[in-house]
Design an enzyme around this catalytic site. Structure first.
Site, mmCIF file in Angstrom:
data_model
loop_
_atom_site.group_PDB
_atom_site.id
_atom_site.type_symbol
_atom_site.label_atom_id
_atom_site.label_comp_id
_atom_site.label_asym_id
_atom_site.label_seq_id
_atom_site.Cartn_x
_atom_site.Cartn_y
_atom_site.Cartn_z
ATOM 1 N N ARG A 284 -25.188 3.462 18.058
ATOM 2 C CA ARG A 284 -25.514 2.183 17.620
ATOM 3 C C ARG A 284 -24.717 1.255 17.746
ATOM 4 O O ARG A 284 -24.774 -0.005 18.409
ATOM 5 C CB ARG A 284 -26.450 2.279 16.432
ATOM 6 C CG ARG A 284 -27.759 2.738 16.344
ATOM 7 C CD ARG A 284 -28.521 2.729 15.096
ATOM 8 N NE ARG A 284 -29.916 3.182 15.161
ATOM 9 C CZ ARG A 284 -30.865 3.321 14.116
ATOM 10 N NH1 ARG A 284 -30.208 2.871 12.882
ATOM 11 N NH2 ARG A 284 -31.987 3.858 14.197
ATOM 12 N N ARG A 380 -23.504 5.076 11.034
ATOM 13 C CA ARG A 380 -24.804 5.885 10.784
ATOM 14 C C ARG A 380 -25.430 6.269 12.085
ATOM 15 O O ARG A 380 -25.840 5.530 12.820
ATOM 16 C CB ARG A 380 -25.662 5.324 9.915
ATOM 17 C CG ARG A 380 -26.856 6.082 9.515
ATOM 18 C CD ARG A 380 -27.961 5.400 8.716
ATOM 19 N NE ARG A 380 -28.410 4.477 9.300
ATOM 20 C CZ ARG A 380 -29.683 4.600 9.971
ATOM 21 N NH1 ARG A 380 -30.037 5.562 9.975
ATOM 22 N NH2 ARG A 380 -30.389 3.420 10.546
#
Length: 534
Positions: A284, A380
């Site tokens: 991401r 993450r």
């Protein structure tokens, strides 16, 4: 005198972490769940993608571990990553046992098996999901189970104000002051064990995918109670939030890209292969920076996410929530691309805990997004967040079960003193400070940072802290005041961590230090070092 409640375990927060912990513990303890708004208002309910776990016979725990370590950009703690991956399937089976209905498909022999999707950073299909509304399925199922349990009480519309520590010995946590939003009175609650499950702090930014309750309350309260925090500079910006004036904070799940959606410029050209060989399936941080770069380079308001090349039946069956939401806004995603922008999404750092979810303060635990477990590192990986909630809630439950005292007597807590405060006649001050904070955090401590931007942000935070502290001391508390007090504290922690990291790594990207250092370690802040500001 304020009203005092008593329980064995106080859980502050009502998402996947808090609810699952309550269900684990209710056989052994009287539990209170504190929910700041209605019980379904937290981030779990809005999670779309799913939960990562090794269910495919061609997948391995080692592969899940390696994918997580790679996404974390060299800053994950490998023992925490392995512990999480090794316990993933067992925790998912527990969740299934509670009644969560994940999507299934037929195998080659006509037998049911779980449908697994793939998301950015994963080398295999290992995401269990319930269409594109996994969080809603998990939240509603766990809420139903919790509401039926006789030893669990739910306090809805209660803000936690501050944790209460004993004044003797090692000063353990003995509960919290809580603000009843229904009566607008401060009450207290005594507990043998207190657990923070309050979620993250993305509301510190002007644009966020998170619900309104994600205001960093647990991180700020733990800091004020003497707990260390770590890696607060790593704020994950989800690459694809729907860009529409009526969309609010609507997230477009990572699973869209996992199923073949393509990112395009306004002219229709694809751009992710120019930034990473994994293209739309890159982690991401890479995708968010690429979108941000293209928007700034072109002076564009947004980029576009396109899945219209897939069959309409496939799109409607796999992404019914997104299809319906965008259809209401006049976008037919079976024919047209979706306008997207990055938005603050996940707090990778948090309150430092051990493998049992215990913080630095005795009898105080932290689970879920509020905690720093070492799992996420500098970024993450998709669908590891709900997994972390489940795995570390169970770890906390095992620890708490073993250390609860069945003969323990409830203590009388010190009363909340508001004898020297008045009702505010200047609510506009809170609103002004609120907007100022979120705007300069977005501009100066966002996807791309510099030393000068961070220093400007710190100068403004210090001024805001003085104003808010004075306001807090003189006026009765309110929801907006409590959240603002916590957000400005979390903003300071984010900025201090960002200033200490002299490199670009994962979600922390600075133009002054564009390269990664050869060796690195977590950024740890200790409250005693900043006592004047805490």
């Amino acid at each position: 005198m304020n009203l005092q409640h008593n329980c064995d375990v106080l859980i502050i927060g009502s998402g996947a972490a808090g609810l699952s912990l309550a269900l684990h513990l209710a056989q052994h303890a009287d539990v209170v769940i504190l929910s700041k708004s209605r019980i379904n208002a937290g981030s779990t309910y809005y999670a779309q993608g799913g939960i990562a776990a090794v269910f495919d016979e061609n997948d391995t725990v080692d592969s899940h571990v390696q994918d997580t370590l790679i996404a974390g950009a060299g800053l994950c703690e490998e023992d925490a990553v392995r512990y999480t991956a090794e316990n993933a399937k067992e925790c998912l089976n527990w969740l299934i046992g509670q009644g969560v209905d994940f999507d299934k498909e037929k195998d080659e022999n006509g037998n049911d098996k779980y449908h697994l999707t793939r998301e950015g950073g994963h080398s295999h299909r290992r995401i269990l999901h319930a269409a594109d509304a996994t969080g809603q399925e998990i939240q509603t199922t766990l809420v139903e189970r919790v509401k039926r349990h006789s030893r669990i009480r739910i306090f809805e519309r209660y803000n936690a104000v501050d944790l209460i520590r004993a004044t003797d010995g090692d000063k353990p946590c003995i509960g919290a002051y809580i603000w009843n939003r229904n009566t607008e009175k401060v009450e207290s609650i005594y507990a043998q064990k207190t657990v923070l499950a309050t979620g993250g702090a993305s509301k510190v930014y002007q644009y966020t995918s998170n619900p309104d309750v994600a205001s960093g309350d647990g991180i700020a309260m733990a800091w004020r109670a003497g707990c260390r925090v770590a890696n607060m500079e790593f704020n994950q910006f989800h690459p694809t939030c729907l860009y529409h004036p009526e969309a609010g904070t609507f997230l477009l799940t990572e699973a869209l890209r996992g199923e073949g959606a393509i990112l395009r410029r306004p002219n229709g050209s694809r751009f992710m292969p120019d930034f990473d060989e994994r293209a739309e399936l890159a982690p991401r941080d890479i995708v968010a920076r690429a979108i941000d770069f293209e928007m700034k380079r072109l002076g564009a308001d947004c980029m576009y996410l396109d899945i219209s090349h897939k069959e309409p039946a496939f799109i409607k069956s796999h992404f019914p929530t997104i299809y319906e939401k965008t259809r209401q806004l006049g976008i037919d995603i079976t024919k047209n691309p979706m306008p997207v922008v990055p938005a603050a999404h996940y707090t990778c750092g948090g309150v430092m805990v051990d493998k049992n979810s215990q913080t630095d303060t005795k009898n105080l635990y932290a689970i879920g997004e509020v905690a720093y477990t070492g799992l996420h590192g500098a970024n993450r990986m998709a669908s590891n967040s709900l997994l972390e909630c489940l795995v570390f809630a169970r770890a906390a439950a095992l620890e708490i079960e073993q250390t609860l005292d069945s003969k323990h007597r409830y203590l009388k807590l010190p009363a909340w003193d508001e004898s020297r405060v008045t009702n505010s006649d200047e609510e506009v001050v809170i609103q002004h400070n609120w907007h100022e904070l979120r705007l300069f955090m977005w501009d100066y401590v966002g996807i791309v940072r510099t030393n000068n931007r961070l220093q400007r942000a710190m100068n403004r935070v210090e001024l805001l802290q003085k104003e808010i502290d004075e306001y807090y001391r003189n006026f009765r508390v309110s929801n907006n005041l409590l959240e603002l007090r916590n957000l400005v504290q979390v903003a300071e922690l984010i900025i201090r961590c960002a200033m200490q990291r002299k490199e670009s790594r994962g979600l922390h990207y600075t133009l002054d230090y564009p390269n990664m250092l050869e060796t690195t370690s977590p950024t740890v802040l200790k409250p005693e070092k900043y006592s004047a500001n805490s």
